[in-house]
Write an enzyme that holds these catalytic residues in place. Sequence first.
Site, short mmCIF file in Angstrom:
data_model
loop_
_atom_site.label_atom_id
_atom_site.label_comp_id
_atom_site.label_asym_id
_atom_site.label_seq_id
_atom_site.Cartn_x
_atom_site.Cartn_y
_atom_site.Cartn_z
N THR A 160 77.47 58.38 29.73
CA THR A 160 76.25 57.85 29.14
C THR A 160 76.44 57.74 28.10
O THR A 160 76.80 58.85 26.67
CB THR A 160 74.81 59.17 29.73
OG1 THR A 160 75.17 58.42 30.86
CG2 THR A 160 73.63 58.01 29.26
N GLY A 175 76.32 66.81 29.37
CA GLY A 175 75.58 68.65 29.40
C GLY A 175 77.17 69.51 28.43
O GLY A 175 78.67 68.97 28.79
N GLU A 203 73.03 60.74 37.42
CA GLU A 203 73.01 59.86 38.82
C GLU A 203 72.21 58.93 39.34
O GLU A 203 72.44 58.59 40.36
CB GLU A 203 73.37 60.86 40.02
CG GLU A 203 74.19 62.19 39.42
CD GLU A 203 75.84 62.26 38.99
OE1 GLU A 203 75.64 61.51 39.40
OE2 GLU A 203 76.21 62.46 37.74
#
Length: 778
Positions: free
Chosen positions: A231, A270, A521
Amino acid sequence: MSSRDSESPPPHARRRPSHVGGTQIWGAPVSSPPTPGPEGEATPIKGSPRSHPSPSLPLYHPYKQQTTMPMSNKSEPFKAVAHIPFPSHLKPADPQGPDVLARERSKATFSIPKLTEYIYGHEWLARRDKILAILEADPIMDKTPNYYLGRGERIRLALARAKRATQLAKDLDWTDEEVQMADWLVDEAHPYHLHKSMYLMTLRGQGTPEQHEKFLNPSENYELIGCYAQTELGHGSNVQGLETTATYDPKTQTFDLHSPTLTSSKWWIGSLGRTANTAVVMAQLISNGKTYGPHPFVVPIRDLKTHQPLPGVLVGDIGPKFGYNAIDNGFLLFEHVKIPHFNMLANFARIDPATGAYEKPPNDKLSYGTMTWVRSGIVLNARLVTARAATVAVRYCAIRRQFADRDAPKFERGRAVETAVLDYTTVQVRLLPVIAQAYALHFTGTAMMRLYELNAKRAAGGDFALLADLHASSSGLKSLCTTMAAESIEVCRRACGGHGFSMFSGLGTFYQDYLPNVTYEGDNYMLTQQVARYLLKIAREVKEKGGKIKYANKNPTIEYLLAYQQDKNAKCPVESEGDWRDAEMLVRAFGHRAAYLVEDILHKRDELNMSWNSLLVDFYRASVAHCQFILIKTFADALEAGDLESNGRKGMGAVMRECCYLFGVDTMLREASEFLASGYLSPHQFSLLRTSQMSLLISLRPNAVPLVDAFDFPDYLLQSSLGRGDGRVYEDMVKRAGMEPLNGVTFNVNYRDAEVVRGEGEVERLRESMGRVGKAKI
């Protein structure tokens, strides 16, 4: 926390392979890592950008950043202590919580342990009990401090727990399933989280055997800590629009990783902010002047010895978030960072090292495997999320008393008592459907995982016939089920009244941390377009071939579309309220409504030539209808399978049927306009739905607590005063309130004094501001 935990890493974490030296672990190094300067500052390689600032640098400078995190240096910041002990002789007013729950459990019309075993299986439960005992006995895994910590302390504690859990996994030789169980029970997205999930999964699935040797093996041993960087600041769902580039140079046989724009910054990644030293980066592959779309590259981002950013790398944490604050979501930019040819993951596609020629993957459908597995897992997890929220709210509302029933007052020990909140129909109509949803999600989630496993088995032999349906179903169900689960948490929190607003309810942080599921997702609205493409394709095929479609290709989607084609004006045969207690009747109603909406978008797209964008809302509605059909169909199929009444499971089938009926009826009431618009349902039949809903609430009320108890969530997981298994709601609330750290300080409330907390001295900036009194101009 032991001295071994706090002062040095465990033995397995200190092991380094013989080939580790600088960046050697990442393949043939393009350049050496920065070396320490005279005062510990990294000395950059000549001609490469500096990655560490000097004191003279301005606040912002491209690719130069602060590398320290302003946090407390206290060695034991994670203890919760009682600052205000409540009087031990005081007890809640009768009835006592434990007595209430005991009475509720005695009403069960089925065996709670048998249903628990049916949901999870004996092996899963044994594994949970084994890991739970280990975690509850470990001091660093104590969750008591969680609700009192700020972000800096919370993420430090999360990393400490992640280190300890990794040590336990190594020392006790845990299986992958046991590691996953520990993660579920600890219940926080810790700094190793994305390393253990998307990063390792991508290396396993998209790396070659040689790359496994170089990257995967040290990553599994935690010598490399990784993240999955896809992302970007400017692109999320549109993966094809990613802006980070990886340009191949055949002369040097290297890729040049570059972030050409601000919006090309990797964002939300993350485990990247302060933890990862390696990233699997999705970047636009460019070779010989041609772009081939996003591909994965293994890129070193921090020095393995100093953990400082490497030259050309700008990396850091994106800051506080709505939830998920125990993990370091990060940003990442590159300024022409060189990596070897070897670092492009090449299990499916590769670049010829000598010529730069692109070799396509043998089957582009192979790349769907990981995505469908992740989404199928999200669907399965949604059952536990929904059931967990229901457990807290149902137990608490059974214990909580408010007002007396003026028409039918209840008496205990000769005196009138207040009514349990759960006995109010306005509470039942919110909470009991959530229980039904949890079981619907259970049966659909398990069916999805079976479909995934069947597809994986067939795909291994080159048969991809199931893939399109699996991909569409997993996309649509991920969208619907995570939306249902997130909304259910909030419904349950509100049903808990004022105490639901306390963090001690266990629902606030739970909601915050689950909420990202509706956007990661695949954004839940964007995903429905993938479902719509599939539905349009199947609808065209059904319209063209009708009943001549090969039976081998049939699935429930084709069956409901065929049924609609054969009788578009079909009418619902329901005549009485009791007729709605028929799973097959509900399946037919949901199928007709879904087919009606699919037919509508097909007509608008193919005959009216309406634009894709103008139909996005219609696509969303069709996707929701299709997935709600799947939910009711898999629930009905489970009832018909017969195993709910086998092996001594007396009464289980009956209560599951009532849950199925309530789920179907409640969903139809929520989506009534579409059932009515399709012409299948009459206004009178709609009114019978209302009557049926109230009747089902009465039927299910005695089993409310037993049905949530069957999910058997340990208190260690729930971390909820309201949802405690022993019913000691109020005792736990006051105990936790007494541990609030603010109760350990004394405020200085004199507005003339620059001291805020007694004993801490004056606040300098406040003193300076006070010195300006009378000088400020209005």
